[in-house]
Structures are given as structure tokens and as C-alpha cells.
Design a protein around this motif. Structure first.
Motif, PDB file in Angstrom:
ATOM      1  N   PRO A   1      13.678  58.719 -16.993  1.00  8.05           N
ATOM      2  CA  PRO A   1      13.425  57.422 -17.619  1.00  8.05           C
ATOM      3  C   PRO A   1      12.535  56.558 -16.726  1.00  8.05           C
ATOM      4  O   PRO A   1      12.643  56.601 -15.499  1.00  8.05           O
ATOM      5  CB  PRO A   1      14.829  56.818 -17.745  1.00  8.05           C
ATOM      6  CG  PRO A   1      15.758  57.981 -17.718  1.00  8.05           C
ATOM      7  CD  PRO A   1      15.124  58.997 -16.822  1.00  8.05           C
ATOM      8  N   SER A   2      11.656  55.782 -17.350  1.00 10.16           N
ATOM      9  CA  SER A   2      10.755  54.934 -16.581  1.00 10.16           C
ATOM     10  C   SER A   2      10.370  53.719 -17.413  1.00 10.16           C
ATOM     11  O   SER A   2      10.410  53.756 -18.651  1.00 10.16           O
ATOM     12  CB  SER A   2       9.499  55.707 -16.160  1.00 10.16           C
ATOM     13  OG  SER A   2       8.886  56.344 -17.264  1.00 10.16           O
TER      14      SER A   2
ATOM     15  N   LYS B   1       8.651  51.394 -19.626  1.00  7.62           N
ATOM     16  CA  LYS B   1       7.643  51.642 -20.665  1.00  7.62           C
ATOM     17  C   LYS B   1       7.156  53.090 -20.653  1.00  7.62           C
ATOM     18  O   LYS B   1       6.055  53.400 -21.061  1.00  7.62           O
ATOM     19  CB  LYS B   1       6.465  50.679 -20.519  1.00  7.62           C
ATOM     20  CG  LYS B   1       6.862  49.209 -20.722  1.00  7.62           C
ATOM     21  CD  LYS B   1       5.661  48.291 -20.658  1.00  7.62           C
ATOM     22  CE  LYS B   1       6.084  46.842 -20.911  1.00  7.62           C
ATOM     23  NZ  LYS B   1       4.941  45.890 -20.823  1.00  7.62           N
ATOM     24  N   GLU B   2       8.025  54.000 -20.143  1.00  6.76           N
ATOM     25  CA  GLU B   2       7.787  55.456 -20.130  1.00  6.76           C
ATOM     26  C   GLU B   2       6.476  55.828 -19.450  1.00  6.76           C
ATOM     27  O   GLU B   2       5.757  56.722 -19.888  1.00  6.76           O
ATOM     28  CB  GLU B   2       7.837  56.004 -21.569  1.00  6.76           C
ATOM     29  CG  GLU B   2       9.191  55.828 -22.241  1.00  6.76           C
ATOM     30  CD  GLU B   2       9.298  56.559 -23.563  1.00  6.76           C
ATOM     31  OE1 GLU B   2       8.269  56.708 -24.242  1.00  6.76           O
ATOM     32  OE2 GLU B   2      10.409  56.975 -23.899  1.00  6.76           O
TER      33      GLU B   2
ATOM     34  N   ARG C   1       6.019  57.552 -16.857  1.00  4.13           N
ATOM     35  CA  ARG C   1       5.982  58.920 -16.333  1.00  4.13           C
ATOM     36  C   ARG C   1       5.628  59.964 -17.398  1.00  4.13           C
ATOM     37  O   ARG C   1       5.240  61.084 -17.061  1.00  4.13           O
ATOM     38  CB  ARG C   1       7.333  59.285 -15.720  1.00  4.13           C
ATOM     39  CG  ARG C   1       7.635  58.616 -14.393  1.00  4.13           C
ATOM     40  CD  ARG C   1       8.870  59.227 -13.744  1.00  4.13           C
ATOM     41  NE  ARG C   1       9.188  58.603 -12.464  1.00  4.13           N
ATOM     42  CZ  ARG C   1      10.042  57.607 -12.307  1.00  4.13           C
ATOM     43  NH1 ARG C   1      10.679  57.114 -13.359  1.00  4.13           N
ATOM     44  NH2 ARG C   1      10.268  57.094 -11.115  1.00  4.13           N
ATOM     45  N   VAL C   2       5.762  59.629 -18.677  1.00  2.00           N
ATOM     46  CA  VAL C   2       5.528  60.615 -19.737  1.00  2.00           C
ATOM     47  C   VAL C   2       4.038  60.950 -19.814  1.00  2.00           C
ATOM     48  O   VAL C   2       3.203  60.084 -20.070  1.00  2.00           O
ATOM     49  CB  VAL C   2       6.023  60.090 -21.102  1.00  2.00           C
ATOM     50  CG1 VAL C   2       5.676  61.076 -22.209  1.00  2.00           C
ATOM     51  CG2 VAL C   2       7.526  59.825 -21.061  1.00  2.00           C
TER      52      VAL C   2
ATOM     53  N   GLN D   1       5.189  67.179 -23.722  1.00  2.00           N
ATOM     54  CA  GLN D   1       4.703  65.828 -23.436  1.00  2.00           C
ATOM     55  C   GLN D   1       3.230  65.807 -23.063  1.00  2.00           C
ATOM     56  O   GLN D   1       2.617  64.750 -22.988  1.00  2.00           O
ATOM     57  CB  GLN D   1       5.506  65.208 -22.295  1.00  2.00           C
ATOM     58  CG  GLN D   1       5.361  65.978 -20.986  1.00  2.00           C
ATOM     59  CD  GLN D   1       5.868  65.227 -19.794  1.00  2.00           C
ATOM     60  OE1 GLN D   1       5.491  64.088 -19.578  1.00  2.00           O
ATOM     61  NE2 GLN D   1       6.730  65.861 -19.018  1.00  2.00           N
TER      62      GLN D   1
ATOM     63  N   ASN E   1       0.614  61.751 -25.351  1.00  2.00           N
ATOM     64  CA  ASN E   1       0.920  60.775 -24.306  1.00  2.00           C
ATOM     65  C   ASN E   1      -0.171  59.720 -24.230  1.00  2.00           C
ATOM     66  O   ASN E   1      -1.289  59.921 -24.702  1.00  2.00           O
ATOM     67  CB  ASN E   1       1.125  61.459 -22.946  1.00  2.00           C
ATOM     68  CG  ASN E   1      -0.108  62.236 -22.487  1.00  2.00           C
ATOM     69  OD1 ASN E   1      -1.105  61.649 -22.082  1.00  2.00           O
ATOM     70  ND2 ASN E   1      -0.037  63.561 -22.554  1.00  2.00           N
TER      71      ASN E   1
END
Length: 399
Positions: free
Chosen positions: A216-217, A219-220, A222-223, A260, A266
Motif C-alpha cells: 500500500p502507498s 495514492k498508490e 508504487r503501482v 500492474q 498504471n
């Protein structure tokens, strides 16, 4: 000393996340996050820390997300620090950070905290895409700035803005690149500075972390993260050794099998789970710097160097018979070495000492940008099927 072996440890870390303490996930009975391995302090424990001043620097800390970074670098335990205030956008995290830092004063945002004129320095442990804007804001309010990596996130324009902000402010800026205080890299830098390696003919660094299911990060961010947007842990195995830079790059990306990192999946439109960069260095040598999210199993940050007069991979082998002191600096009483190979406490001490001695810190703005911007250009090269691209260069003033 010539055959000193420091050991090559696969030190696992997460993008923007590692700790020397037992992770909360494991304590709660959940599987431990890859990268939260403990590290052991070695011979440096025999050294004695010598203070350069008895003055306390008034510090504000922002950011207490998944990795709890705001409290992981030991500011709250350093004898030259008074934690004035802390901040996080989430009230529960802000309260937890205040408790961890033994501080009663909180602010709902960095934007509010930097208005506090009693704060001299700020440690920024927010989401990676916000590091540059948060650092610039703090500098504009007259604060010294320490920040987690990377210095900037995918933007060459932000790099130029940050450089100018630091130069105009007259304040100290330091990026907390952890590899620079790894046991092996510290030794490499000492030997290089003493002339035991000569110019580096070849160097390589690796940062491997499996991220098929991103943590989890905020505002995401890391995705779908382009690997070379997070290059500093590997790039330090040249830049952090020599204080040099990369001048041009050809980088190849490997399309990822992760869901992802499929076309359009992404925010970065990034298809690559691995990016392997070949750099030309400011000394005229070559560097291979690899960042990969795609492969389970082997993970960590590590590197090796080969110079005209010697090499280092776990130990020094070369022409120099009288090596300098290779043991890392001692830590103040109560400050733990911490995660990322025992680098956390040393980074904090270096930043504070630079302020007290009125000098540029080790990972100053120029080294920080040389570590970071090269990765941004490397990703651009990967998107152009390995086209060789020039890398912006930065120079330090008042040296």
C-alpha cells in the motif's frame, strides 16, 4: 588490512521502506514484508562517538506511512536534537509519530509545519512523488532539509528547481541514501579517497526487490513504478564511492509479466519490471546498474568496483598496502544503527554534524541529483529501446 573481508550481504529493502526493527506485520502474526531483515552491528561498536557541539538543533518531522520512516532514523534519540513538532496528513498516523518521537506538538500538514519559525531543520519522509516539492517548500521557509530517497521523482524539471532552491536558500540539504553507509560501500569510498583504487574502470550495483503485489502507498504511487525511478540504492555503488557522476546512458527494459505493468495499467504507462542501465562515468569508465521488481527469491542492494589499482567485492584486493580506517563512524549514545545495513543512525548523524560544522553533507544536493536524475534518463532510454542519452550534470558551489 589488505585482505579485510566485510562480507557481501543481501540486504533486502523496499522502495521507500526498511527498518532494523521487527516489522509490525510480523508482530501481528502476518507474514513479514520482504526487506525487513535485521542487520548486525560489527566492529564499529568499538569506536567512540565524539560530539562536535552541545547545541540542540530544533527539528520537525513529516511522514509516518507504511514504513514508519519518520521515526526510523533516530532523530528523537540524538543528543543534538530537539523534536519541536511532527506532521502527517492522517490524524492517527500523526498521533503515532508524535508518540514515537516523544513530541507533543503536531501539525496537520507540512504546509502548516514549515510556518513554525522555531523549527530549524525538517526531515521529509513523505511519499516519493512529493519529496521534491516538500523539500523546496521547506527550503523556501528557511529550513535545513533531510529527505528520504529519491530526491526527485521522474522529473528533470523538478531536479533543476530543487537544485536552484538549495543554492538560493543557503541551507543544508541531504538525501538519506542508505547504501552510502553500507559497510562495504563505506569501505570502498575510504579506499578510493586514499587512492587505493585509482580511477574506476568498471562498477556495478544491483537493487532487486520482488513487487508483483505492491505494498500500500499514498495514492498508490508504487503501482507500476518504473524501476529506474528508484535507482539510488544501486547507483550509489559508483556515485557514492567516487562522488562522481554518470554522463550518458543506454538502458534496456524487460517487459514485465506482472498485471500492474501491462499497457495502460498504471499511471506511468510503464511496461518494465526490470531496467538494466549501462552508464558512462565522469572518469571515463563504465557502470552497469540494475533495478528489478520482477523476480522472486534473490533480493537486496549490493555492488562491486574495479579500479586501475585495485578492486573491491567483499574485500579489497589491490596495490595499496596501507589502507585507511575502513570502520564506519561511531554512533551517539542511544542512537541505533537501524535498518538498511546499519545506515539509518549514521545518515542522521552526518546531516546534523554538517549543520553544526556549517559544511556540505555527504549526500548533498549534487550527489543526490547525480544519484537520482541518471535513473530518470535511464528510463527514458529504456522507452526508446536503449538509445544512448546524455545526462544533466550538476556542480557544487562553495567547496
Amino acid at each position: 588490512m589488505q585482505s579485510l573481508g566485510l562480507g557481501v550481504t543481501a540486504l533486502g529493502v523496499l522502495p521507500g521502506c526498511s527498518t532494523g526493527k521487527q516489522p509490525a506485520q510480523a508482530a501481528a502474526g502476518k507474514p513479514a514484508i520482504q526487506g525487513f531483515e535485521r542487520t548486525q552491528e560489527t566492529a564499529s561498536a568499538a569506536k567512540k562517538w565524539v560530539p562536535v557541539s552541545d547545541r540542540k538543533i530544533r527539528v520537525g518531522i513529516v511522514g509516518y506511512g507504511l514504513c514508519k520512516f519518520g521515526a526510523e532514523f533516530g532523530f528523537q534519540n540524538h543528543p543534538n536534537v530537539e523534536i519541536v513538532a511532527v506532521s502527517d496528513l492522517f490524524p492517527d498516523r500523526c498521533a503515532q509519530l508524535a508518540k514515537a518521537c516523544k513530541c507533543s506538538k503536531t501539525y496537520p500538514s507540512l504546509e502548516e509545519m514549515v510556518k513554525d519559525d522555531t523549527i530549524e531543520a525538517v526531515f521529509i519522509a513523505t511519499d516519493a512523488p512529493s519529496h521534491a516539492k516538500h523539500a523546496i517548500l521547506a527550503l523556501q521557509h528557511g529550513k535545513h532539509v533531510a529527505t528520504a530517497v529519491p530526491a526527485v521523482f521522474g522529473s528533470l524539471e523538478d531536479a533543476d528547481r530543487l537544485y536552484e532552491a538549495v543554492k538560493a536558500s543557503g541551507k543544508k540539504y541531504m538525501m538519506f541514501e542508505t547504501s552510502c553507509f553500507h559497510e562495504d560501500l563505506y569501505a570502498m569510498r575510504q579506499i578510493y579517497n586514499a587512492g587505493g583504487l585509482g580511477k574506476l574502470v568498471y562498477s556495478e550495483g544491483e537493487y532487486y526487490h520482488y513487487m508483483d503485489d505492491p505494498l500500500p502507498s499514498y495514492k498508490e504511487w508504487r503501482v507500476g513504478l518504473p524501476p529506474q525511478y528508484y535507482p539510488t540504492h544501486s547507483n550509489a555503488y559508483y556515485v557514492g564511492v567516487t562522488n562522481g557522476s554518470f554522463t550518458e546512458v543506454s538502458c534496456l527494459g524487460m517487459p514485465s509479466i506482472s498485471k500492474q505493468m501491462q499497457p495502460g495499467s498504471n499511471r506511468y504507462n510503464n511496461p518494465f519490471g526490470s531496467e538494466i542501465a549501462m552508464f558512462r562515468t565522469s572518469e571515463g569508465g563504465s557502470s552497469r546498474m540494475a533495478v528489478s521488481w520482477d523476480t522472486p527469491g534473490d533480493h537486496g542492494e549490493r555492488g562491486r568496483v574495479r579500479g586501475q589499482k585495485g578492486s573491491f567485492y567483499g574485500k579489497y584486493e589491490g596495490l595499496e598496502k596501507n589502507l585507511p580506517d575502513l570502520i564506519r563512524p561511531a554512533l551517539p549514545p542511544g542512537v541505533e544503527s537501524g535498518g538498511h545495513g546499519g545506515s539509518h543512525g549514521r545518515l542522521t548523524d552526518e546531516f546534523l554534524t554538517a549543520i553544526l560544522q556549517d559544511r556540505h553533507p555527504l549526500v548533498n544536493i549534487v550527489m543526490a541529483l547525480n544519484l537520482t536524475v541518471s535513473g530518470i534518463v535511464a528510463h527514458q532510454s529504456a522507452l526508446k529501446n536503449g538509445e544512448t542519452l546524455k545526462i544533466p550534470q550538476y556542480k557544487l558551489w562553495n567547496v
